[in-house]
Enzyme design. Structure first.
Site, mmCIF file in Angstrom:
data_model
loop_
_atom_site.group_PDB
_atom_site.id
_atom_site.type_symbol
_atom_site.label_atom_id
_atom_site.label_comp_id
_atom_site.label_asym_id
_atom_site.label_seq_id
_atom_site.Cartn_x
_atom_site.Cartn_y
_atom_site.Cartn_z
ATOM 1 N N GLU A 149 0.918 -1.110 -0.115
ATOM 2 C CA GLU A 149 -0.024 -0.035 0.091
ATOM 3 C C GLU A 149 1.049 1.321 0.043
ATOM 4 O OE1 GLU A 149 -3.420 0.178 -0.037
ATOM 5 O OE2 GLU A 149 -3.753 -2.164 0.142
ATOM 6 N N CYS B 279 -2.303 8.837 3.044
ATOM 7 C CA CYS B 279 -2.122 8.445 1.856
ATOM 8 C C CYS B 279 -2.975 8.684 0.795
ATOM 9 C CB CYS B 279 -1.664 6.919 1.581
ATOM 10 S SG CYS B 279 -3.103 6.021 2.519
HETATM 11 P P1 NAD Z 1 8.842 5.032 4.199
HETATM 12 O O1 NAD Z 1 8.519 4.039 2.988
HETATM 13 O O2 NAD Z 1 9.800 5.688 4.184
HETATM 14 O O3 NAD Z 1 8.605 4.084 5.457
HETATM 15 C C1 NAD Z 1 7.530 3.249 5.516
HETATM 16 C C2 NAD Z 1 7.970 2.222 6.798
HETATM 17 O O4 NAD Z 1 8.874 1.569 6.069
HETATM 18 C C3 NAD Z 1 8.543 2.878 8.100
HETATM 19 O O5 NAD Z 1 8.157 2.355 9.027
HETATM 20 C C4 NAD Z 1 10.118 2.621 7.561
HETATM 21 O O6 NAD Z 1 10.837 2.761 8.926
HETATM 22 C C5 NAD Z 1 10.182 1.377 6.922
HETATM 23 N N1 NAD Z 1 11.025 0.875 6.042
HETATM 24 C C6 NAD Z 1 12.027 1.876 5.525
HETATM 25 N N2 NAD Z 1 13.178 1.275 4.741
HETATM 26 C C7 NAD Z 1 12.650 -0.003 4.894
HETATM 27 C C8 NAD Z 1 13.104 -1.133 4.228
HETATM 28 N N3 NAD Z 1 14.342 -0.952 3.512
HETATM 29 N N4 NAD Z 1 12.656 -2.480 4.569
HETATM 30 C C9 NAD Z 1 11.692 -2.347 5.269
HETATM 31 N N5 NAD Z 1 11.099 -1.433 5.822
HETATM 32 C C10 NAD Z 1 11.650 -0.072 5.651
HETATM 33 O O7 NAD Z 1 7.610 5.832 3.941
HETATM 34 P P2 NAD Z 1 7.393 7.193 4.720
HETATM 35 O O8 NAD Z 1 7.737 8.524 4.205
HETATM 36 O O9 NAD Z 1 7.815 6.970 6.258
HETATM 37 O O10 NAD Z 1 5.528 7.113 4.852
HETATM 38 C C11 NAD Z 1 4.869 7.703 4.100
HETATM 39 C C12 NAD Z 1 4.556 7.148 2.746
HETATM 40 O O11 NAD Z 1 3.503 6.097 3.141
HETATM 41 C C13 NAD Z 1 3.691 8.161 1.816
HETATM 42 O O12 NAD Z 1 4.275 7.841 0.334
HETATM 43 C C14 NAD Z 1 2.382 7.440 1.767
HETATM 44 O O13 NAD Z 1 1.519 8.028 0.839
HETATM 45 C C15 NAD Z 1 2.653 5.989 2.240
HETATM 46 N N6 NAD Z 1 1.272 5.505 2.794
HETATM 47 C C16 NAD Z 1 0.433 4.768 2.386
HETATM 48 C C17 NAD Z 1 -0.522 4.371 2.641
HETATM 49 C C18 NAD Z 1 -1.573 3.378 1.723
HETATM 50 O O14 NAD Z 1 -2.476 2.698 2.282
HETATM 51 N N7 NAD Z 1 -1.432 3.267 0.533
HETATM 52 C C19 NAD Z 1 -1.049 4.577 3.817
HETATM 53 C C20 NAD Z 1 -0.295 5.504 4.492
HETATM 54 C C21 NAD Z 1 0.991 5.675 4.145
#
Ligand code: NAD
Length: 535
Positions: free
Chosen positions: A271, A305
């Site tokens: 997601e 999101c």
């Molecule tokens: P991000 O991808 O940087 O981080 C998301 C999570 O993944 C964090 O907890 C982070 O610690 C973890 N992470 C980072 N690198 C990783 C790796 N290599 N392996 C596993 N986990 C890892 O995203 P963000 O900027 O913190 O969050 C915001 C983003 O999330 C936005 O793009 C938003 O649109 C998206 N989002 C999507 C939804 C949806 O349902 N489609 C919902 C909420 C947020």
């Protein structure tokens, strides 16, 4: 409609209010103790974005903690799957009810971790509770064995069975501390999987709070295990050992996880990000659309999101809409408060503030105009940023196509609805969209042509999000797979077909020469093809 709008001067605005945390330090320590992390690597401090003050500390988990958790979860999985599904559904039912009873503490926690306004923190309780109820009530039906047709009627009895995949790894972001930490796990648990959850550092206390309540509702400790720590450090071990990965976060990280999962040929559901459009059709109720746009753009300070970042308005009502929208935006109450006295909270992290600031500054430097907002409010808290409306945003500006994930929206005028649809679709993302019209027929005609996993008519995002029986997720680079509804639970299963052959095999009988068998079978198959509803 170029005009300069005065925004309050931080220098003359009230001083940053102090916030008294209603949750005592020992409660944070008790929650932290639920994390399945071996002692030795110290703690990670968690602060509230409202003020920057420390809330507590979570254990700094290591990859070895993930491996140990997955081992434990794997050992526990068969026992959990053998429990009657009615018993697993009953746990979710209890969780649904107790979550509503215990809402006060978790609403405080969500606000303190995310910095969102209380109304929207409460919405997390409602949504999580609805998802739990949905899967408790409908999950057993989604998962039941199904009779399927064999090649020839009567000869083959076929049944499709759903097996849990095993251990599901859930990686959750920070923007919905409760919903995104636990609702995906609920569906996985119901299907008979065990879950290892790695919540974001910033939202770990809410995730641990939810785990504690689930334990109290009957989930064994080895069936849902929370490991706290850094995502990039723990992610590879989790993706490298579990049987299915459920990830919510950015498209960039989603692609890394997809590559790692592909290497092991395990399933995943992603997601991801969005750049969500809202189209106001010429026959829309403008007041309702303005109201919906304010909620759609600025809920959670835009860190949702599915929130709206692009607004397409018909030429004839553009000025009227923008005037009302700007006024409503300006009147929003921004601030840090653990009550219902504010409409918009703060950005959650320094990184988000930097991104928002960069997108707005870049747009302005390249010729866009700020109609309202457009600046940080350090007087309110370290990461506050005013709800912002931009006009004149063009290709080449960061805010045009990149996800801002903040309280920033660009308004665009259109003369032909076809142009608005084309513009809405002109993005690598396809998460959510919104269409406004007094005519349901007009709205549905446009909605069906937008390439997004969810389209809300006369609402920004809440209608599709809360329709828990219907799948939701992203098209294009906004994701793979769906949450909610039947798809949201079947993805955590492996389909198995068991077919029993009766009376005679599906092969030529010994007394029939093969050329005759071929003729006979061709007739039979042709005949079967003509019987309505049989194939
Ligand atoms: P991000 O991808 O940087 O981080 C998301 C999570 O993944 C964090 O907890 C982070 O610690 C973890 N992470 C980072 N690198 C990783 C790796 N290599 N392996 C596993 N986990 C890892 O995203 P963000 O900027 O913190 O969050 C915001 C983003 O999330 C936005 O793009 C938003 O649109 C998206 N989002 C999507 C939804 C949806 O349902 N489609 C919902 C909420 C947020």
């Amino acid at each position: 409609m170029a005009q300069t709008i005065r925004v309050p001067d931080p220098a003359t605005a009230p001083r940053r209010p102090r916030l008294t945390t209603p949750i005592p330090p020992e409660r944070f320590r008790a929650l932290a103790a639920l994390a399945a992390v071996a002692a030795g690597r110290g703690d990670i401090e968690v602060t509230t974005p409202f003020t920057g003050a420390t809330l507590g500390a979570i254990p700094h988990g290591a990859p070895a903690d993930i491996l140990a958790a997955v081992d434990r979860a794997r050992d526990a999985q068969r026992r959990w799957a053998e429990a009657p599904i009615a018993a697993r559904a009953a746990v979710l039912d209890r969780f649904h009810a107790r979550l509503l009873d215990r809402r006060e503490e978790i609403v405080d926690l969500i606000q303190l971790e995310s910095g969102k306004a209380r109304r929207y923190a409460f919405e997390e309780i409602v949504d999580t509770s609805l998802v739990a109820k949905h899967y408790a009530a409908h999950g057993p039906r989604y998962l039941r064995p199904r009779r399927r047709r064999g090649a020839l009627p009567l000869l083959t009895t076929t049944v499709e069975i759903r097996h849990p995949v095993g251990v599901v790894g859930v990686i959750a972001p920070w923007n919905f501390p409760l919903i995104l930490s636990i609702t995906d796990a609920l569906a996985a648990l119901l299907a008979g999987n065990t879950v290892v959850l790695r919540p974001d550092v910033q939202s770990s206390f809410s995730a641990l709070w939810a785990a504690e309540l689930l334990y109290e509702c009957g989930i064994p400790r080895d069936v849902l295990i929370v490991v706290t720590g850094d995502g990039a450090e723990l992610g590879p071990s989790l993706v490298g050992t579990v049987d299915f990965v459920m990830f919510t976060g950015s498209t960039r990280t989603g692609k890394i996880i997809a590559r790692q999962a592909a290497e092991r040929l395990v399933g995943y559901s992603l997601e991801l990000g969005g750049k969500n459009p809202m189209i106001v059709l010429p026959d829309a109720d403008l007041d309702a659309a303005v109201d919906g746009a304010v909620r759609g753009c600025f809920t959670g300070a835009g860190q949702v999101c599915v929130s709206i970042e692009r607004l397409y308005l018909p030429g004839a009502s553009y000025d009227r809409f923008v005037r009302a929208f700007v006024e409503r935006t300006r009147s929003l109450r921004i601030g840090a408060a653990l009550d219902f006295s504010t409409d918009v909270g703060t950005l959650t992290t320094r990184r988000q503030l930097d991104t928002v600031q960069t997108h707005v500054d870049d747009a302005v430097a390249k010729g866009a105009r700020v109609l309202v907002g457009g600046r940080a409010r350090p007087d309110l808290g370290p990461f506050f940023y005013e709800p912002t409306v931009l006009e004149g945003v063009k290709p080449g500006m960061l805010a045009f196509a990149e996800e801002t994930f903040g309280p920033v929206v660009s308004v665009y005028r259109y003369d032909d609805v076809e142009d608005a649809i084309d513009a809405a679709n002109d993005t690598r993302y396809g998460l959510n969209a919104s269409v406004w019209s007094r005519s349901n027929r007009n709205a549905l005609r446009v909605a069906g042509r937008i390439r997004a996993g969810s389209v809300n008519v006369n609402e920004a995002y809440a209608a599709t999000w809360t329709a828990t029986g219907s799948p939701i997720g992203g098209m294009k680079e906004s994701g793979v797979g769906r949450r909610h509804g039947e798809e949201g639970v079947l993805k955590y299963t492996e389909a198995q077909t068991i077919a029993t052959q009766r009376f005679m095999p599906l092969a030529p009988p010994p007394f029939l020469p093969e050329p005759m068998y071929v003729k006979l079978m061709s007739r039979v198959v042709r005949l079967l093809g003509r019987i309505p509803g049989l194939r």
